[in-house]
Design a protein around this motif. Structure first.
Motif, PDB file in Angstrom:
ATOM      1  N   ARG A  52       0.837  -1.207   0.000  1.00 22.66           N
ATOM      2  CA  ARG A  52       0.000   0.000   0.000  1.00 22.66           C
ATOM      3  C   ARG A  52       0.867   1.250   0.000  1.00 22.66           C
ATOM      4  O   ARG A  52       0.633   2.194  -0.765  1.00 22.66           O
ATOM      5  N   PHE A  62     -14.487   1.439  -5.211  1.00 23.77           N
ATOM      6  CA  PHE A  62     -15.401   1.032  -4.137  1.00 23.77           C
ATOM      7  C   PHE A  62     -16.795   0.751  -4.673  1.00 23.77           C
ATOM      8  O   PHE A  62     -17.111   1.073  -5.816  1.00 23.77           O
ATOM      9  N   GLU A  80      -6.909  17.716   1.473  1.00 24.15           N
ATOM     10  CA  GLU A  80      -7.664  17.260   0.306  1.00 24.15           C
ATOM     11  C   GLU A  80      -9.097  16.830   0.635  1.00 24.15           C
ATOM     12  O   GLU A  80      -9.965  16.872  -0.225  1.00 24.15           O
ATOM     13  N   VAL A  81      -9.320  16.340   1.854  1.00 24.15           N
ATOM     14  CA  VAL A  81     -10.646  15.809   2.178  1.00 24.15           C
ATOM     15  C   VAL A  81     -11.340  16.581   3.297  1.00 24.15           C
ATOM     16  O   VAL A  81     -12.437  17.099   3.117  1.00 24.15           O
ATOM     17  N   LEU A 138      -9.929   5.786   0.591  1.00 20.04           N
ATOM     18  CA  LEU A 138      -9.307   6.078  -0.697  1.00 20.04           C
ATOM     19  C   LEU A 138      -7.956   6.770  -0.482  1.00 20.04           C
ATOM     20  O   LEU A 138      -6.954   6.400  -1.095  1.00 20.04           O
ATOM     21  N   MET A 139      -7.946   7.758   0.406  1.00 19.83           N
ATOM     22  CA  MET A 139      -6.698   8.463   0.684  1.00 19.83           C
ATOM     23  C   MET A 139      -5.681   7.514   1.308  1.00 19.83           C
ATOM     24  O   MET A 139      -4.491   7.591   1.032  1.00 19.83           O
ATOM     25  N   ARG A 140      -6.180   6.598   2.121  1.00 18.54           N
ATOM     26  CA  ARG A 140      -5.287   5.617   2.723  1.00 18.54           C
ATOM     27  C   ARG A 140      -4.668   4.715   1.653  1.00 18.54           C
ATOM     28  O   ARG A 140      -3.496   4.364   1.722  1.00 18.54           O
ATOM     29  N   VAL A 156     -17.477   7.345  -4.532  1.00 20.08           N
ATOM     30  CA  VAL A 156     -16.521   8.075  -3.680  1.00 20.08           C
ATOM     31  C   VAL A 156     -15.767   9.148  -4.467  1.00 20.08           C
ATOM     32  O   VAL A 156     -14.541   9.171  -4.506  1.00 20.08           O
ATOM     33  N   VAL A 210      -1.171   8.541   1.720  1.00 21.44           N
ATOM     34  CA  VAL A 210      -0.800   9.946   1.899  1.00 21.44           C
ATOM     35  C   VAL A 210      -0.756  10.285   3.392  1.00 21.44           C
ATOM     36  O   VAL A 210      -1.295   9.560   4.224  1.00 21.44           O
ATOM     37  N   PRO A 219     -11.968  20.674   2.599  1.00 22.07           N
ATOM     38  CA  PRO A 219     -13.053  20.926   1.635  1.00 22.07           C
ATOM     39  C   PRO A 219     -14.407  20.442   2.155  1.00 22.07           C
ATOM     40  O   PRO A 219     -15.422  21.107   1.959  1.00 22.07           O
ATOM     41  N   ASN A 220     -14.406  19.308   2.832  1.00 22.06           N
ATOM     42  CA  ASN A 220     -15.651  18.781   3.388  1.00 22.06           C
ATOM     43  C   ASN A 220     -16.255  19.723   4.426  1.00 22.06           C
ATOM     44  O   ASN A 220     -17.459  19.785   4.603  1.00 22.06           O
ATOM     45  N   ALA A 266     -13.971   7.853   1.629  1.00 23.03           N
ATOM     46  CA  ALA A 266     -13.044   8.872   1.136  1.00 23.03           C
ATOM     47  C   ALA A 266     -11.719   8.774   1.894  1.00 23.03           C
ATOM     48  O   ALA A 266     -10.643   8.916   1.316  1.00 23.03           O
ATOM     49  N   TYR A 313      -3.880   5.581  -1.195  1.00 21.68           N
ATOM     50  CA  TYR A 313      -2.806   6.341  -1.842  1.00 21.68           C
ATOM     51  C   TYR A 313      -1.632   6.576  -0.903  1.00 21.68           C
ATOM     52  O   TYR A 313      -0.672   7.260  -1.263  1.00 21.68           O
ATOM     53  N   ARG A 346       1.985   2.133  -3.230  1.00 21.26           N
ATOM     54  CA  ARG A 346       0.887   2.415  -4.167  1.00 21.26           C
ATOM     55  C   ARG A 346       0.848   1.391  -5.302  1.00 21.26           C
ATOM     56  O   ARG A 346       0.875   1.752  -6.483  1.00 21.26           O
ATOM     57  N   TRP A 394     -16.145  18.526  -4.461  1.00 18.00           N
ATOM     58  CA  TRP A 394     -15.540  19.829  -4.737  1.00 18.00           C
ATOM     59  C   TRP A 394     -14.568  19.785  -5.903  1.00 18.00           C
ATOM     60  O   TRP A 394     -13.964  20.779  -6.257  1.00 18.00           O
ATOM     61  N   LYS A 411      -2.051  15.759   4.288  1.00 15.41           N
ATOM     62  CA  LYS A 411      -2.601  15.786   2.936  1.00 15.41           C
ATOM     63  C   LYS A 411      -4.097  15.437   2.965  1.00 15.41           C
ATOM     64  O   LYS A 411      -4.900  16.022   2.238  1.00 15.41           O
TER      65      LYS A 411
END
Ligand code: ATP
Ligand code: MG
Lengths: 258, 281
Positions: free
Chosen positions: A75, A84, B190-191, B176-178, A88, B182, B194-195, B173, B180, A78, A92, B186
């Motif tokens: 992971r 999913f 990124e999340v 998803l970032m996990r 998702v 990051v 904005p949320n 969400a 990647y 990457r 924005w 970050k």
């Protein structure tokens, strides 16, 4: 070396009296270039297994290797992309910015990203929707954006959780063909969760049949349909035979062994 | 993504936006009922005051209020600027602190879970009761004493809403970032941030009203004669109610102006959110 190697994996959610045994004694080796479908009743642990491969959650015990490395390390590197059950997308971000998200994170230049995103959007037939926001898209279109996003950085392993569940039959069949073409071209290994037996048979090199409570692998059915597959594949007698075989395996029928 | 739980704005259908091709006629049709009701209420008010011969210290007629307002327009504008400065200054301080604290605690679950119940408790007490204390601390005639009241009042709703926005994030969400791999930072950028923007704008709207209430009520407890609240009370004490009412008009204009400013900003910053989206019929 296997792309994914799962040995004696168990996953238990919750504490003593209210435990859910989501997965029990899972063993599975996935070889490079394979297309593996996970199929089984709702709640049998398909999503859980996918998330364990992606190191989004940890197994209670057992070992998961991805490309020969422990899953957490894969992971960090990457080495997989994920789609999913829900799209998702980030509200924005415009469609193209959503597709570019992993590329941004991986430090590509804006022009590289834009070119790649356009290419991916063309692939999922969403050209012209670059500047739209997710809310301006239908559910199926949103899901196609999320597929484009997962493919954008060319991951060697693709984890897909019912990506076409929200689509109509025609679009679904077209995207199945599309996905097979991508798979053949990129030689990505794919682990694909689905509830549709024909879809599993059409796409896969092997279908992994699971049962619920506790979630176990009951049968692994090799799909020996010729490659490349197209619309005519769905008409082959062998296709129907395999569909029947998977269906019976799902019912727990012993006759499926034949 | 989750949408803000608190809807403070009206759920009425949105006004046709200027970018979609709508004729001016449609716009007029949209705003006409509101305008008509407004005019009707004023006419009824005027008629009742005249017809029933209501004394001006009970309720002055709109025409009398308008006369008083136009008669001392320059002074009214000055009152508005003076109190508006207090409200805006306190709003900026309170909101900045609220945002800052919730950002700072967003990473530490324990810090957040200790602070949030306290903030919710503090938010449910009438903080305005501290106004005399603030006047005492910073000096009654010092504008900063009112800013301090406004800052305290606006801090809590801001912090509570912002914390919600930073934490009520779609778990997928975060996964998803996990995937990647990051950093937390970050993911915040990124999340989470904005949320949180729709929540933040909701808090801005609530706080804009609170800011004006805080400033004016703070002035009721004392201040210079440049202050709207002081002017309202003093004129009322001398039975010049039409002047008090004229000053109330200024307070209304300030409040509506403040609110509209935030709505405009919201349209600019989060065009993607449900509260602002341009719908195409
Ligand atoms: N975070 C969690 N906490 C507790 N239990 C969970 C959690 N995630 C999943 N489970 C349980 O684990 C089991 C398997 O869930 P999972 O989502 O993997 O099923 P699934 O096969 O993907 O089902 P579906 O086809 O409906 O998507 C279910 O019984 C579910 O209740
Ligand atoms: Mg699932």
């Amino acid at each position: 070396m296997s792309v994914v190697s799962i040995s004696s994996v168990n996953k238990v959610f919750g504490k003593a009296p209210n435990q859910t045994i989501a997965l029990q004694d899972i063993n599975l080796a996935i070889e490079p270039g394979e297309f593996i479908s996970l199929i089984g009743p709702s709640g049998c642990g398909k999503s859980t297994l996918l998330r364990i491969i992606g190191d989004l959650i940890s197994p209670s015990n057992g070992v998961v290797l991805v490309n020969g490395k422990p899953a957490p390390q894969a992971r960090e590197n990457r080495e997989y992309g994920i789609v999913f059950q829900a799209p998702v997308l980030f509200d924005w971000r415009t469609v193209e910015k959503n597709v570019q998200l992993p590329l941004e994170i991986m430090g590509q230049t804006p022009s590289e990203r834009a070119a790649r995103a356009n290419e991916m959007l063309e692939l999922v037939e969403l050209t012209g929707f670059q500047k739209h926001y997710p809310y301006q898209l239908s559910g199926g279109m949103q899901q196609r954006v999320s597929i484009a996003r997962a493919l954008s950085f060319n991951p060697p392993l693709l984890l897909m959780d019912e990506p076409f569940g929200a689509l109509d039959e025609i679009t679904r069949e077209r995207l199945n063909a599309e996905l097979l073409a991508i798979w053949a071209r990129t030689q990505t290994t794919i682990v694909f969760v689905t509830h549709s037996i024909p879809e599993a048979v059409f796409l896969s090199t092997r279908v992994v049949v699971m049962s619920a409570r506790p979630g176990r692998i009951t049968e692994i059915i090799p799909i020996d349909l010729p490659q490349p597959r197209d619309m005519a594949t769905r008409e082959l007698p062998r296709f129907y035979a395999l569909v029947t075989q998977v269906r019976e395996a799902l019912r727990g029928g012993e006759s499926a062994k034949g | 993504m989750a949408s803000p739980v608190e809807k403070t704005y009206s759920d009425r259908q949105k006004a046709p936006s200027d970018t979609t091709r709508v004729s001016w006629l449609e716009r007029v049709r949209y705003y006409l009922p509101t305008a008509l009701i407004f005019v009707a209420v004023l006419l009824l008010w005027e008629g009742l005051v005249r017809g029933l011969d209501i004394k001006q210290f009970i309720l002055p007629a709109p025409s009398a209020i308008l006369d008083a307002f136009m008669g001392s327009l320059a002074q009214m504008v000055n009152l508005g600027i003076y109190t508006g400065t207090e409200a805006l200054g306190g709003f900026i301080i309170g909101c900045a602190l609220g945002i800052g604290v919730s950002l700072a605690t967003s990473r530490w679950t324990t810090a957040r879970e200790t602070l949030l119940p306290l903030a919710i408790a503090a938010n449910s007490v009438p903080i305005i009761a501290f106004a005399p204390v603030m006047n005492n601390w910073f000096g009654v005639s010092n504008q900063f004493s009112k800013m301090a009241i406004v800052a305290v009042i606006t801090f809590f709703p801001m912090m509570i809403n912002m914390t919600r926005g930073l934490t009520l994030v779609d778990p997928s969400a975060l996964e998803l970032m996990r995937s990647y791999a990051v950093s937390e930072w970050k993911t915040l950028r990124e999340v989470r941030i904005p949320n949180s923007l729709p929540y933040m704008f909701n808090a801005f709207k609530v706080c804009s009203t609170l800011a004006l209430i805080g400033a004016v009520v703070g002035e009721f407890f004392g201040g210079t004669r440049d202050a709207l609240g002081v002017y309202i009370t003093q004129e009322a004490a001398q039975f010049r109610f039409q002047n008090s009412w004229a000053a109330i008009i200024i307070a209304c204009i300030l409040g509506i102006g403040f609110y509209l400013l935030i709505v405009a900003l919201e349209r600019l910053v989060i065009p993607w959110h449900a509260s602002v989206r341009k719908t195409e019929e």
